[in-house]
Scaffold this active site. Sequence first.
Site, PDB file in Angstrom:
ATOM      1  N   GLU A   1      -1.911  -7.161   7.691  1.00 27.99           N
ATOM      2  CA  GLU A   1      -0.567  -7.015   8.264  1.00 27.99           C
ATOM      3  C   GLU A   1      -0.432  -7.837   9.542  1.00 27.99           C
ATOM      4  O   GLU A   1      -1.414  -8.186  10.205  1.00 27.99           O
ATOM      5  CB  GLU A   1      -0.279  -5.536   8.553  1.00 27.99           C
ATOM      6  CG  GLU A   1       1.092  -5.226   9.152  1.00 27.99           C
ATOM      7  CD  GLU A   1       2.267  -5.679   8.291  1.00 27.99           C
ATOM      8  OE1 GLU A   1       2.470  -6.909   8.179  1.00 27.99           O
ATOM      9  OE2 GLU A   1       2.992  -4.809   7.771  1.00 27.99           O
TER      10      GLU A   1
ATOM     11  N   HIS B   1       0.816  -1.202   0.000  1.00 29.76           N
ATOM     12  CA  HIS B   1       0.000   0.000   0.000  1.00 29.76           C
ATOM     13  C   HIS B   1       0.857   1.261   0.000  1.00 29.76           C
ATOM     14  O   HIS B   1       2.044   1.236   0.324  1.00 29.76           O
ATOM     15  CB  HIS B   1      -0.919   0.013   1.231  1.00 29.76           C
ATOM     16  CG  HIS B   1      -0.147   0.004   2.521  1.00 29.76           C
ATOM     17  ND1 HIS B   1       0.420   1.136   3.065  1.00 29.76           N
ATOM     18  CD2 HIS B   1       0.169  -1.017   3.360  1.00 29.76           C
ATOM     19  CE1 HIS B   1       1.052   0.819   4.184  1.00 29.76           C
ATOM     20  NE2 HIS B   1       0.918  -0.485   4.391  1.00 29.76           N
TER      21      HIS B   1
END
Length: 208
Positions: free
Chosen positions: A83, A7
Amino acid sequence: MLILVRHGQTDANARGLLLGRADPPLNQTGYHQACALAASLPKPDRIVSSPLTRARHTAAVLAGARPGVVDVDQVELDERWIEMDYGALDGRPASALDDGEWLTWREDPDFVPAGGESLTEVCARVHEACEELAEDAARRDVVVVSHVSPIKAAVTWALGVDHEVGWRMFLIDAAVCRIDTSGRVPLLLAFNGACSAGEANQLVGRRA
């Protein structure tokens, strides 16, 4: 082709903080990085994303969403690409751990930060997700928008190496990694590609 995209930048990333399950959005730099990715990557056939906002926002831009539009039908959310859970360390600087704790974390893949998740657990879920995507990615471009630890785990899957190799990798914001899954074993073609317009297209996605 399995195309792994980290990202774009958030304010926490810019400050060098450990960012796990905390859920800040992209900052302005991160949004521009996502736009550069969209300009440099071919329009993907399939987009998979971590459910966290920073990944979803990046994936939405890659899917061609209009400014301000985040949830688009073309983006699949998969919890396995979220994550690593840093537990009590989330949002804190790396200096929150002393040298001994860092050494333990690096040497023991089963080490769990207080309230968090081990590297072994991250790799297990990511490797499973990679196996499921491999056949589809052998036929068409599959983009996965994720985070540092899951992308490193996917690279260890591609290379067939132990988890601790991930500690020897550094992944920049909006990095692009490419894995060819069309052969007998996965083949890592590119790691840490920059998001500048046109650069990603210079990578050749074919086996010799």
